[in-house]
Design an enzyme around this catalytic site. Structure first.
Site, PDB file in Angstrom:
ATOM      1  N   LYS A  11      81.294 -24.760  84.934  1.00  0.00           N
ATOM      2  CA  LYS A  11      83.019 -25.275  84.814  1.00  0.00           C
ATOM      3  C   LYS A  11      83.725 -24.873  86.104  1.00  0.00           C
ATOM      4  O   LYS A  11      83.560 -23.813  86.551  1.00  0.00           O
ATOM      5  CB  LYS A  11      83.524 -24.550  83.702  1.00  0.00           C
ATOM      6  CG  LYS A  11      84.559 -25.294  82.960  1.00  0.00           C
ATOM      7  CD  LYS A  11      84.198 -26.512  82.303  1.00  0.00           C
ATOM      8  CE  LYS A  11      85.301 -26.980  81.400  1.00  0.00           C
ATOM      9  NZ  LYS A  11      84.740 -28.059  80.387  1.00  0.00           N
ATOM     10  N   THR A  58      79.718 -26.387  79.028  1.00  0.00           N
ATOM     11  CA  THR A  58      80.488 -26.048  80.104  1.00  0.00           C
ATOM     12  C   THR A  58      81.726 -25.503  79.550  1.00  0.00           C
ATOM     13  O   THR A  58      82.667 -24.771  79.925  1.00  0.00           O
ATOM     14  CB  THR A  58      80.770 -27.147  81.055  1.00  0.00           C
ATOM     15  OG1 THR A  58      81.420 -28.076  80.228  1.00  0.00           O
ATOM     16  CG2 THR A  58      79.583 -27.554  81.646  1.00  0.00           C
ATOM     17  N   ARG A 176     100.683 -21.117 125.943  1.00  0.00           N
ATOM     18  CA  ARG A 176     100.506 -22.359 125.256  1.00  0.00           C
ATOM     19  C   ARG A 176     101.055 -21.743 123.724  1.00  0.00           C
ATOM     20  O   ARG A 176     100.921 -20.644 123.477  1.00  0.00           O
ATOM     21  CB  ARG A 176      99.427 -23.173 125.015  1.00  0.00           C
ATOM     22  CG  ARG A 176      98.127 -22.133 124.544  1.00  0.00           C
ATOM     23  CD  ARG A 176      96.981 -23.048 124.307  1.00  0.00           C
ATOM     24  NE  ARG A 176      95.884 -22.116 123.776  1.00  0.00           N
ATOM     25  CZ  ARG A 176      94.833 -22.501 123.400  1.00  0.00           C
ATOM     26  NH1 ARG A 176      94.449 -23.747 123.520  1.00  0.00           N
ATOM     27  NH2 ARG A 176      93.629 -21.632 122.785  1.00  0.00           N
ATOM     28  N   GLN A 228      88.063 -18.342 120.483  1.00  0.00           N
ATOM     29  CA  GLN A 228      86.860 -17.677 120.384  1.00  0.00           C
ATOM     30  C   GLN A 228      86.768 -16.078 120.685  1.00  0.00           C
ATOM     31  O   GLN A 228      86.334 -15.327 119.945  1.00  0.00           O
ATOM     32  CB  GLN A 228      85.869 -18.331 121.316  1.00  0.00           C
ATOM     33  CG  GLN A 228      85.144 -19.827 121.038  1.00  0.00           C
ATOM     34  CD  GLN A 228      86.261 -20.977 121.591  1.00  0.00           C
ATOM     35  OE1 GLN A 228      87.434 -20.679 121.803  1.00  0.00           O
ATOM     36  NE2 GLN A 228      85.674 -22.057 121.554  1.00  0.00           N
ATOM     37  N   HIS A 256      97.619 -28.165 116.578  1.00  0.00           N
ATOM     38  CA  HIS A 256      98.161 -28.704 117.929  1.00  0.00           C
ATOM     39  C   HIS A 256      99.476 -28.742 117.997  1.00  0.00           C
ATOM     40  O   HIS A 256     100.097 -29.478 117.124  1.00  0.00           O
ATOM     41  CB  HIS A 256      97.247 -29.497 118.523  1.00  0.00           C
ATOM     42  CG  HIS A 256      96.071 -29.258 118.926  1.00  0.00           C
ATOM     43  ND1 HIS A 256      95.288 -28.272 119.727  1.00  0.00           N
ATOM     44  CD2 HIS A 256      94.894 -29.936 118.230  1.00  0.00           C
ATOM     45  CE1 HIS A 256      94.046 -28.235 119.558  1.00  0.00           C
ATOM     46  NE2 HIS A 256      93.667 -29.431 118.590  1.00  0.00           N
TER      47      HIS A 256
END
Length: 295
Positions: A11, A58, A176, A228, A256
């Site tokens: 389920k 289920t 940025r 990263q 962005h």
């Protein structure tokens, strides 16, 4: 001859809400979650020869999710998942694996006139707490996490020195906007039993709180050279904070925000150091993933 090489069923999208009441103080704690529970085991004949005698309906799985939420604590969700999985193993001998995914919705207690209200809450963010459990007769494998934590900082992020070739149009930048929707998880060392999960209750809550704090603090304070580098630093700190974990995973999509050149209108300066108005982008977007494990 075709054969069933893998199968699971159960389920999904079972919505569960629970109120925990402190009768002495009148303070309530609320939990809202979405549960998915999928079973594996000796169920191949239900597919190959229409043998429903091996099928736990289920609907019964859904009812069990509710009943176990009544019988046991639902916090931390790692413990509730362990209880739920163990029930199916104890009840059905032909079931060998129980896969449970839990997403906990965020409800925050209201503060009214400087005092925490005993039973009123509000949704202050769309981020969720998550748990994935794989419960077998050999032990309990847990992966905890958080998802949908949307963060943004308007400066303190750079990206330069990357590969440039004939296909590159992206300019290098030393400042940025950085925004992402954090999806982070940490994998616990395998637990031998539900009793072991009970002993680790405090660690589950602490790890989640630490991971959220580390993520936001590192995001905010680091002068980020790249997504990263920042996500590796986050993961390393979570491993230090949660010694019973084996590895940490992050998936960070870049949200962005592009500069808009408005020079065409009366020479308005809105690029580079003069940029103030940006166009938020939906897609395509960068997606950066990492898995950091102990040495």
């Amino acid at each position: 001859m075709p054969h069933v090489s893998a199968a699971r069923y159960g389920k999904d999208n079972v919505r569960v809400y629970k109120t925990d009441r402190d009768e002495k103080t009148g303070v309530h704690n609320v939990t809202e979650m979405v549960v998915c529970c999928l079973l594996e085991g000796e169920i191949e004949t239900s597919y190959t020869v229409a043998d429903n005698s091996v099928v736990v309906a289920t609907d019964s799985i859904k009812n069990t999710i509710y009943i176990k939420a009544k019988e046991h604590p639902v916090n931390p969700p790692e413990l509730y998942a362990s209880y739920l999985g163990q029930h199916f193993l104890d009840t059905y001998k032909h079931i060998s694996v129980v896969n449970i995914d839990i997403t906990v919705k965020r409800w925050t207690r209201m503060v009214i006139d400087g005092k925490e209200h005993p039973h009123s809450f509000y949704r202050d963010g769309d981020d969720t707490r998550t748990v994935e459990a794989r419960v077998t007769r050999e032990g309990i494998k847990l992966k905890s996490g958080m998802a949908g934590l949307l963060v943004l900082k308007s400066t303190g992020s750079a990206f330069h020195g990357f590969v440039r070739d004939e296909f590159t149009t992206l300019p290098e930048t030393w400042d940025r906007i950085l925004s992402t929707s954090v999806d982070a998880s940490w994998v616990w060392n395998t637990l031998p039993s539900v009793a072991a999960a009970e002993k680790q209750v405090a660690q589950f809550d602490k790890a989640w709180a630490d991971a959220r704090r580390i993520t936001m603090k590192t995001f905010a304070e680091e002068d980020s050279p790249s997504v990263q580098a920042t996500m590796y630093k986050m993961a390393s700190q979570i491993l230090d904070a949660a010694p019973e974990t084996a590895k940490v995973l992050y998936a960070l999509p870049n949200k962005h925000y592009f500069e808009i050149n408005l020079a065409w209108h009366k020479g308005i300066k809105n690029t580079g150091k003069d940029a103030e108005v940006y166009a938020p982008q939906s897609d395509p977007n960068g997606l950066i993933k990492v898995e950091v494990s102990r040495s």
